[in-house]
Design a protein around this motif. Structure first.
Motif, PDB file in Angstrom:
ATOM      1  N   GLY A 228      22.327 -23.110  10.566  1.00  0.00           N
ATOM      2  CA  GLY A 228      22.270 -21.994   9.637  1.00  0.00           C
ATOM      3  C   GLY A 228      21.386 -22.299   8.443  1.00  0.00           C
ATOM      4  N   THR A 229      20.860 -21.256   7.845  1.00  0.00           N
ATOM      5  CA  THR A 229      20.016 -21.420   6.660  1.00  0.00           C
ATOM      6  C   THR A 229      20.843 -21.488   5.381  1.00  0.00           C
ATOM      7  N   GLY A 230      22.122 -21.107   5.473  1.00  0.00           N
ATOM      8  CA  GLY A 230      22.950 -21.041   4.274  1.00  0.00           C
ATOM      9  C   GLY A 230      22.711 -19.795   3.460  1.00  0.00           C
ATOM     10  N   ALA A 231      21.845 -18.900   3.951  1.00  0.00           N
ATOM     11  CA  ALA A 231      21.519 -17.668   3.235  1.00  0.00           C
ATOM     12  C   ALA A 231      22.043 -16.465   4.006  1.00  0.00           C
ATOM     13  N   ALA A 232      22.229 -15.375   3.295  1.00  0.00           N
ATOM     14  CA  ALA A 232      22.658 -14.122   3.916  1.00  0.00           C
ATOM     15  C   ALA A 232      21.765 -12.997   3.417  1.00  0.00           C
ATOM     16  N   THR A 233      21.671 -11.952   4.216  1.00  0.00           N
ATOM     17  CA  THR A 233      20.901 -10.768   3.845  1.00  0.00           C
ATOM     18  C   THR A 233      21.851  -9.588   3.699  1.00  0.00           C
ATOM     19  N   LEU A 234      21.699  -8.850   2.623  1.00  0.00           N
ATOM     20  CA  LEU A 234      22.525  -7.670   2.376  1.00  0.00           C
ATOM     21  C   LEU A 234      21.684  -6.416   2.529  1.00  0.00           C
ATOM     22  N   ARG A 235      22.225  -5.451   3.267  1.00  0.00           N
ATOM     23  CA  ARG A 235      21.570  -4.150   3.393  1.00  0.00           C
ATOM     24  C   ARG A 235      22.602  -3.084   3.051  1.00  0.00           C
ATOM     25  N   GLN A 236      22.185  -2.082   2.322  1.00  0.00           N
ATOM     26  CA  GLN A 236      23.096  -1.039   1.870  1.00  0.00           C
ATOM     27  C   GLN A 236      22.725   0.301   2.487  1.00  0.00           C
ATOM     28  N   THR A 237      23.753   1.120   2.702  1.00  0.00           N
ATOM     29  CA  THR A 237      23.525   2.464   3.207  1.00  0.00           C
ATOM     30  C   THR A 237      24.622   3.373   2.678  1.00  0.00           C
ATOM     31  N   ARG A 238      24.390   4.667   2.753  1.00  0.00           N
ATOM     32  CA  ARG A 238      25.335   5.603   2.148  1.00  0.00           C
ATOM     33  C   ARG A 238      26.650   5.656   2.912  1.00  0.00           C
ATOM     34  N   ASN A 239      26.567   5.880   4.232  1.00  0.00           N
ATOM     35  CA  ASN A 239      27.780   6.029   5.027  1.00  0.00           C
ATOM     36  C   ASN A 239      27.478   5.685   6.480  1.00  0.00           C
ATOM     37  N   ALA A 240      28.439   5.907   7.343  1.00  0.00           N
ATOM     38  CA  ALA A 240      28.270   5.539   8.747  1.00  0.00           C
ATOM     39  C   ALA A 240      27.146   6.320   9.415  1.00  0.00           C
ATOM     40  N   GLU A 241      26.909   7.536   8.958  1.00  0.00           N
ATOM     41  CA  GLU A 241      25.893   8.375   9.593  1.00  0.00           C
ATOM     42  C   GLU A 241      24.472   7.967   9.207  1.00  0.00           C
ATOM     43  N   SER A 242      24.322   7.154   8.171  1.00  0.00           N
ATOM     44  CA  SER A 242      22.976   6.783   7.717  1.00  0.00           C
ATOM     45  C   SER A 242      22.580   5.375   8.159  1.00  0.00           C
ATOM     46  N   LEU A 243      23.300   4.811   9.121  1.00  0.00           N
ATOM     47  CA  LEU A 243      22.996   3.460   9.583  1.00  0.00           C
ATOM     48  C   LEU A 243      21.618   3.355  10.232  1.00  0.00           C
ATOM     49  N   SER A 244      21.096   4.465  10.702  1.00  0.00           N
ATOM     50  CA  SER A 244      19.788   4.434  11.358  1.00  0.00           C
ATOM     51  C   SER A 244      18.647   4.275  10.362  1.00  0.00           C
ATOM     52  N   SER A 245      18.950   4.371   9.071  1.00  0.00           N
ATOM     53  CA  SER A 245      17.892   4.268   8.052  1.00  0.00           C
ATOM     54  C   SER A 245      18.265   3.246   6.990  1.00  0.00           C
ATOM     55  N   LEU A 246      18.595   2.036   7.426  1.00  0.00           N
ATOM     56  CA  LEU A 246      18.957   0.970   6.497  1.00  0.00           C
ATOM     57  C   LEU A 246      17.761   0.543   5.658  1.00  0.00           C
ATOM     58  N   ASP A 247      18.057   0.080   4.425  1.00  0.00           N
ATOM     59  CA  ASP A 247      16.979  -0.431   3.586  1.00  0.00           C
ATOM     60  C   ASP A 247      16.565  -1.825   4.061  1.00  0.00           C
ATOM     61  N   VAL A 248      15.514  -2.353   3.456  1.00  0.00           N
ATOM     62  CA  VAL A 248      14.982  -3.653   3.870  1.00  0.00           C
ATOM     63  C   VAL A 248      15.985  -4.763   3.614  1.00  0.00           C
ATOM     64  N   GLY A 249      16.724  -4.643   2.530  1.00  0.00           N
ATOM     65  CA  GLY A 249      17.744  -5.630   2.225  1.00  0.00           C
ATOM     66  C   GLY A 249      17.261  -6.700   1.264  1.00  0.00           C
ATOM     67  N   THR A 250      18.223  -7.444   0.741  1.00  0.00           N
ATOM     68  CA  THR A 250      17.929  -8.557  -0.157  1.00  0.00           C
ATOM     69  C   THR A 250      18.604  -9.806   0.381  1.00  0.00           C
ATOM     70  N   SER A 251      18.021 -10.953   0.079  1.00  0.00           N
ATOM     71  CA  SER A 251      18.567 -12.224   0.551  1.00  0.00           C
ATOM     72  C   SER A 251      19.139 -13.016  -0.614  1.00  0.00           C
ATOM     73  N   TRP A 252      20.100 -13.864  -0.292  1.00  0.00           N
ATOM     74  CA  TRP A 252      20.744 -14.678  -1.324  1.00  0.00           C
ATOM     75  C   TRP A 252      21.120 -16.020  -0.731  1.00  0.00           C
ATOM     76  N   LEU A 253      20.800 -17.080  -1.462  1.00  0.00           N
ATOM     77  CA  LEU A 253      21.137 -18.440  -1.053  1.00  0.00           C
ATOM     78  C   LEU A 253      22.146 -18.989  -2.048  1.00  0.00           C
ATOM     79  N   PRO A 254      23.444 -19.007  -1.700  1.00  0.00           N
ATOM     80  CA  PRO A 254      24.453 -19.483  -2.653  1.00  0.00           C
ATOM     81  C   PRO A 254      24.364 -20.985  -2.857  1.00  0.00           C
ATOM     82  N   LEU A 255      24.857 -21.435  -4.012  1.00  0.00           N
ATOM     83  CA  LEU A 255      24.903 -22.874  -4.265  1.00  0.00           C
ATOM     84  C   LEU A 255      25.834 -23.558  -3.284  1.00  0.00           C
ATOM     85  N   ASP A 256      26.899 -22.859  -2.923  1.00  0.00           N
ATOM     86  CA  ASP A 256      27.862 -23.359  -1.945  1.00  0.00           C
ATOM     87  C   ASP A 256      28.088 -22.253  -0.928  1.00  0.00           C
ATOM     88  N   THR A 257      28.130 -22.596   0.363  1.00  0.00           N
ATOM     89  CA  THR A 257      28.239 -21.565   1.395  1.00  0.00           C
ATOM     90  C   THR A 257      29.572 -20.830   1.363  1.00  0.00           C
TER      91      THR A 257
END
Length: 556
Positions: A228-257
């Motif tokens: 694993g890279t120890g990083a995660a990507t977060l993507r946000q959407t309005r609701n279940a019906e908008s899953l087909s148009s997810l944003d690019v997302g942001t990544s985060w590398l925590p100090l501790d997993t």
């Protein structure tokens, strides 16, 4: 179309489903996870809590799209009638289902599947007891994950489910959003980041379940068994019906997993400001100041919590009473619970006294206790399990009160009247070396943008968009450090009357900005604006999810 309710003729009452932690998943969610997890017509898929095959039917559709003729899909389901429904539904979708009727934790993990998808049962630890819970914890241990006794059912499901994957396999699950923040989920967060090559999270602005209070997150973890890279990507959407148009997302590398993941939702500028505030010691967890404790559970507030008028009517003497902060926290949305305030509350009929008989109760007190026995108060669970039933276990009066359920934000109030606290608020007991300073100014200093942002991050969203803060979460709530408050003591004392007046006028934002001018002056204007914007974004999202949840529950 996939069914979102039990098949006719199959008896599965809502109360029974809730007891199993089972909730029906929207079709758009099952389709999204199936399309992500299954990439080849030959892929083998498992749904570990199959219910009535919402995910397996979506998997059949996906595998047929990929070229499979009559896909074979596997599932495990503890409820026999639901398993039978699942077989029928998969058959109608054009596939074949191998559904094993069993407790999932009795099924030995074998690396046979390319994908595991599903919606694990959500049963809180208080209701999840006995052999099944023990089996779940042992199953997690088989994967090297030690879960605490506070873990809800889904945590062990995540870990055990991964054990069924082939190397490089994909895990797609619907989980409670508490995965992101609660302490007991730290081993699960660490497990995901260290045992999968890629981890992606999808969070929703609105609630997607009408019959569950908890917020939801989709976990899409791929590359099982790879580094694993120890990083995660977060993507946000309005609701279940908008899953087909997810944003690019942001990544985060925590100090501790195992660190909490809400920081994924913050901008880079805010994260930099947060890091600076922690690094220079100006902000520190509330646990640095002292200990946060739950309030007393009476077993019957109507009987034990009394207004002054009721006390006079019953003729109960002072020796058989304790001063108490009334149930609720509306009266604590100021800087302190003062003598004037509690007197005013009492005159308005609030319960400012707690029945707490002395070693030699008065005759009037014993007569009131007899009334309680006659009306069955002593049969309430909390009363029934203590002896004598009428003596409520209470802690010493806390130095400060901490609000538990919050529409706007978490607040502190100094306890100037030595009142005890009930379980609608928490008590903060300050360390001796910071007690005087904390009682004097911590409730003022905590009203700053950085601390209100931290409240959104470490607390959790509850039904109706309420921000809930448990004691263990409060331990990690970032507040100004003793050193920072000492340095700015004179300035904070100078603004305290104005802050109090603004709170009385329900002008919370103006009060926060005034405190910011004292405590956050070292931040650049862009950093402060970013912190405020991210706090508002998280709060707005919490409230929006609350509204959407109420709307869903009103739908037939």
């Amino acid at each position: 179309m996939l069914p979102d309710r039990p098949l006719p003729g199959v008896l599965d009452l809502p109360s029974e489903r809730k007891a199993r932690g089972a909730f029906f998943t929207p079709v758009s969610v099952t389709r999204h996870l199936a399309e992500w997890a299954l990439v080849d017509a030959s892929d083998r898929v498992l749904e570990p809590s199959a219910g009535e095959a919402a995910f397996l039917a979506a998997a059949v559709d996906r595998l047929k799209e990929l070229g499979a003729d009559k896909p074979l899909v596997d599932g495990v389901e503890i409820h026999g009638p639901s398993a039978e429904s699942a077989r029928l539904i998969v058959g109608e979708a054009g596939g074949e289902a191998a559904i094993r009727v069993s407790d999932f934790f009795l099924v030995e993990a074998q690396a046979r599947f390319d994908a595991v998808i599903g919606n694990p049962p959500f049963i809180r630890y208080q209701d999840w007891t006995g052999d099944q819970r023990d089996r779940a914890r042992f199953a997690a241990l088989d994967q090297g994950v030690a879960l605490t006794g506070l873990a809800s059912s889904w945590a062990a499901f995540v870990v055990h489910a991964a054990g069924f994957l082939k190397p490089g396999g994909r895990l797609g699950l619907v989980l409670p959003a508490e995965l992101l923040s609660v302490n007991y989920a730290a081993p699960v967060r660490r497990f995901l980041l260290e045992r999968f090559a890629h981890v992606e999270l999808v969070v929703f602005d609105e609630q997607i379940f009408s019959d569950a209070e908890a917020d939801t997150v989709l976990v899409k973890a791929s590359g099982w068994g790879l580094r694993g890279t120890g990083a995660a990507t977060l993507r946000q959407t309005r609701n279940a019906e908008s899953l087909s148009s997810l944003d690019v997302g942001t990544s985060w590398l925590p100090l501790d997993t195992g660190d909490r993941w809400p920081a994924l939702q913050l901008s880079d500028t805010t994260l930099r400001a947060v890091g600076n505030a922690r690094g220079d010691g100006s902000f520190t967890p509330l646990s640095t100041w002292g200990e946060t404790s739950l309030g007393a559970v009476t077993g019957g507030n109507r009987f034990f919590a009394l207004s002054p008028e009721r006390v006079r009517e019953l003729a109960i003497p002072r020796r058989d009473l304790l001063r108490v902060s009334p149930p609720g926290s509306t009266h604590l949305r100021s800087l302190a619970l003062t003598r004037d305030a509690i007197s005013r509350l009492g005159r308005n009929g609030e319960s400012t006294w707690l029945l707490y008989p002395s070693s030699n109760p008065a005759k009037a007190t014993m007569e009131y206790i007899a009334q309680g026995h006659a009306t069955g108060v002593d049969q309430a669970y909390k009363c029934r399990v203590r002896s004598p039933w009428w003596r409520v276990p209470v802690l010493a009066a806390p130095d400060l009160f901490l609000t538990y359920m919050n529409a706007a934000t978490v607040q502190l109030a100094t306890n100037e009247v030595e009142a005890r606290h009930l379980n609608s608020v928490h008590g903060v007991y300050l360390k001796p070396e910071v007690r005087d300073l904390g009682r004097e100014l911590l409730s003022v200093a905590a009203l700053n943008s950085f601390t209100t942002l931290s409240a959104e991050s470490v607390g959790r969203s509850y039904g109706g968009g309420i921000l809930k803060m448990e004691p263990r979460e409060a331990d990690g709530w970032m507040v100004p450090s003793p050193e920072a408050i000492s340095t700015r003591r004179d300035d904070l004392l100078a603004i305290r009357p104005t802050v109090r007046r603004l709170l009385q006028q329900k002008k919370l934002n103006q009060a926060v900005r005034l405190v910011d001018s004292v405590l956050l002056s070292a931040m650049t204007s862009s950093e402060l604006e970013s912190v405020r914007n991210d706090q508002a974004k998280l709060a707005d999202r919490r409230v929006a999810r609350g509204r959407s949840g109420r709307k869903l529950r009103r739908q037939p």
